[in-house]
Design a protein around this motif. Structure first.
Motif, PDB file in Angstrom:
ATOM      1  N   THR A  32       0.836  -1.204   0.000  1.00 46.41           N
ATOM      2  CA  THR A  32       0.000   0.000   0.000  1.00 46.41           C
ATOM      3  C   THR A  32       0.868   1.250   0.000  1.00 46.41           C
ATOM      4  O   THR A  32       0.667   2.152  -0.817  1.00 46.41           O
ATOM      5  CB  THR A  32      -0.944   0.020   1.218  1.00 46.41           C
ATOM      6  N   GLU A  33       1.852   1.268   0.882  1.00 44.60           N
ATOM      7  CA  GLU A  33       2.730   2.432   0.982  1.00 44.60           C
ATOM      8  C   GLU A  33       3.523   2.658  -0.308  1.00 44.60           C
ATOM      9  O   GLU A  33       3.619   3.779  -0.800  1.00 44.60           O
ATOM     10  CB  GLU A  33       3.697   2.274   2.159  1.00 44.60           C
ATOM     11  N   ILE A  34       4.076   1.582  -0.856  1.00 43.54           N
ATOM     12  CA  ILE A  34       4.881   1.703  -2.072  1.00 43.54           C
ATOM     13  C   ILE A  34       4.032   2.148  -3.251  1.00 43.54           C
ATOM     14  O   ILE A  34       4.422   3.040  -4.003  1.00 43.54           O
ATOM     15  CB  ILE A  34       5.580   0.366  -2.400  1.00 43.54           C
ATOM     16  N   SER A  35       2.865   1.546  -3.415  1.00 45.28           N
ATOM     17  CA  SER A  35       2.023   1.913  -4.553  1.00 45.28           C
ATOM     18  C   SER A  35       1.544   3.360  -4.452  1.00 45.28           C
ATOM     19  O   SER A  35       1.449   4.064  -5.457  1.00 45.28           O
ATOM     20  CB  SER A  35       0.846   0.954  -4.704  1.00 45.28           C
ATOM     21  N   GLN A  36       1.271   3.825  -3.233  1.00 50.00           N
ATOM     22  CA  GLN A  36       0.868   5.223  -3.063  1.00 50.00           C
ATOM     23  C   GLN A  36       2.025   6.160  -3.353  1.00 50.00           C
ATOM     24  O   GLN A  36       1.844   7.178  -4.024  1.00 50.00           O
ATOM     25  CB  GLN A  36       0.337   5.457  -1.652  1.00 50.00           C
ATOM     26  N   THR A  37       3.214   5.822  -2.871  1.00 53.43           N
ATOM     27  CA  THR A  37       4.398   6.646  -3.110  1.00 53.43           C
ATOM     28  C   THR A  37       4.702   6.746  -4.602  1.00 53.43           C
ATOM     29  O   THR A  37       5.042   7.809  -5.112  1.00 53.43           O
ATOM     30  CB  THR A  37       5.630   6.062  -2.366  1.00 53.43           C
ATOM     31  N   GLN A  38       4.562   5.614  -5.299  1.00 55.43           N
ATOM     32  CA  GLN A  38       4.866   5.582  -6.732  1.00 55.43           C
ATOM     33  C   GLN A  38       3.662   5.949  -7.595  1.00 55.43           C
ATOM     34  O   GLN A  38       3.771   6.008  -8.814  1.00 55.43           O
ATOM     35  CB  GLN A  38       5.382   4.196  -7.128  1.00 55.43           C
ATOM     36  N   ASN A  39       2.518   6.157  -6.954  1.00 54.11           N
ATOM     37  CA  ASN A  39       1.282   6.494  -7.660  1.00 54.11           C
ATOM     38  C   ASN A  39       0.944   5.433  -8.721  1.00 54.11           C
ATOM     39  O   ASN A  39       0.664   5.747  -9.878  1.00 54.11           O
ATOM     40  CB  ASN A  39       1.360   7.888  -8.283  1.00 54.11           C
ATOM     41  N   ILE A  40       1.008   4.163  -8.302  1.00 52.64           N
ATOM     42  CA  ILE A  40       0.697   3.029  -9.172  1.00 52.64           C
ATOM     43  C   ILE A  40      -0.517   2.314  -8.598  1.00 52.64           C
ATOM     44  O   ILE A  40      -0.553   1.997  -7.412  1.00 52.64           O
ATOM     45  CB  ILE A  40       1.891   2.043  -9.258  1.00 52.64           C
ATOM     46  N   ASN A  41      -1.508   2.045  -9.438  1.00 56.69           N
ATOM     47  CA  ASN A  41      -2.707   1.372  -8.947  1.00 56.69           C
ATOM     48  C   ASN A  41      -2.563  -0.146  -9.042  1.00 56.69           C
ATOM     49  O   ASN A  41      -1.641  -0.672  -9.662  1.00 56.69           O
ATOM     50  CB  ASN A  41      -3.958   1.863  -9.675  1.00 56.69           C
ATOM     51  N   LYS A  42      -3.500  -0.848  -8.424  1.00 53.95           N
ATOM     52  CA  LYS A  42      -3.450  -2.310  -8.379  1.00 53.95           C
ATOM     53  C   LYS A  42      -3.508  -2.926  -9.771  1.00 53.95           C
ATOM     54  O   LYS A  42      -2.836  -3.919 -10.032  1.00 53.95           O
ATOM     55  CB  LYS A  42      -4.597  -2.858  -7.528  1.00 53.95           C
ATOM     56  N   ALA A  43      -4.307  -2.357 -10.649  1.00 56.80           N
ATOM     57  CA  ALA A  43      -4.434  -2.918 -12.000  1.00 56.80           C
ATOM     58  C   ALA A  43      -3.088  -2.904 -12.721  1.00 56.80           C
ATOM     59  O   ALA A  43      -2.730  -3.868 -13.406  1.00 56.80           O
ATOM     60  CB  ALA A  43      -5.479  -2.145 -12.795  1.00 56.80           C
ATOM     61  N   THR A  44      -2.334  -1.845 -12.555  1.00 54.42           N
ATOM     62  CA  THR A  44      -1.016  -1.751 -13.188  1.00 54.42           C
ATOM     63  C   THR A  44      -0.065  -2.776 -12.587  1.00 54.42           C
ATOM     64  O   THR A  44       0.674  -3.453 -13.315  1.00 54.42           O
ATOM     65  CB  THR A  44      -0.445  -0.327 -13.029  1.00 54.42           C
ATOM     66  N   ILE A  45      -0.087  -2.909 -11.267  1.00 59.62           N
ATOM     67  CA  ILE A  45       0.774  -3.888 -10.608  1.00 59.62           C
ATOM     68  C   ILE A  45       0.397  -5.299 -11.047  1.00 59.62           C
ATOM     69  O   ILE A  45       1.268  -6.116 -11.355  1.00 59.62           O
ATOM     70  CB  ILE A  45       0.698  -3.754  -9.077  1.00 59.62           C
ATOM     71  N   MET A  46      -0.902  -5.593 -11.114  1.00 63.02           N
ATOM     72  CA  MET A  46      -1.360  -6.907 -11.552  1.00 63.02           C
ATOM     73  C   MET A  46      -0.825  -7.232 -12.944  1.00 63.02           C
ATOM     74  O   MET A  46      -0.352  -8.345 -13.186  1.00 63.02           O
ATOM     75  CB  MET A  46      -2.893  -6.961 -11.593  1.00 63.02           C
ATOM     76  N   LYS A  47      -0.899  -6.277 -13.832  1.00 64.42           N
ATOM     77  CA  LYS A  47      -0.455  -6.487 -15.212  1.00 64.42           C
ATOM     78  C   LYS A  47       1.063  -6.678 -15.269  1.00 64.42           C
ATOM     79  O   LYS A  47       1.555  -7.619 -15.894  1.00 64.42           O
ATOM     80  CB  LYS A  47      -0.876  -5.316 -16.083  1.00 64.42           C
ATOM     81  N   ARG A  48       1.793  -5.800 -14.618  1.00 69.44           N
ATOM     82  CA  ARG A  48       3.263  -5.869 -14.651  1.00 69.44           C
ATOM     83  C   ARG A  48       3.799  -7.126 -13.971  1.00 69.44           C
ATOM     84  O   ARG A  48       4.771  -7.717 -14.421  1.00 69.44           O
ATOM     85  CB  ARG A  48       3.877  -4.651 -13.960  1.00 69.44           C
TER      86      ARG A  48
END
Length: 75
Positions: A13-29
């Protein structure tokens, strides 16, 4: 008697907020399912899959120590 050795906190949660990356992007990558990713986000993992952890590091361009944090027991 169960001894408390502390716990591992997963900081997605902290990393994705800091990097401004949503779950959908992380799921895909990282090529992970939404359910699996949600378990990591909610710290509901009891056994960490190192393959998934490596994919998350790749997706977030970070190191393992950026994702995992050891929280010592309350003494």
């Amino acid at each position: 008697m169960n001894k408390n050795y502390g716990t591992i906190h997963i900081k997605l949660t902290e990393i994705s907020q800091t990097q401004n990356i949503n779950k959908a992007t992380i799921m895909k990558r990282a090529d992970v399912q939404r359910t699996q990713l949600n378990h990591y986000y909610r710290n509901e993992i009891t056994r960490i899959d190192i393959d998934v952890l490596a994919r998350l590091c790749f997706a977030l361009n970070c190191n393992v120590e950026d994702i995992l944090e050891f929280l010592p027991p309350d003494i």
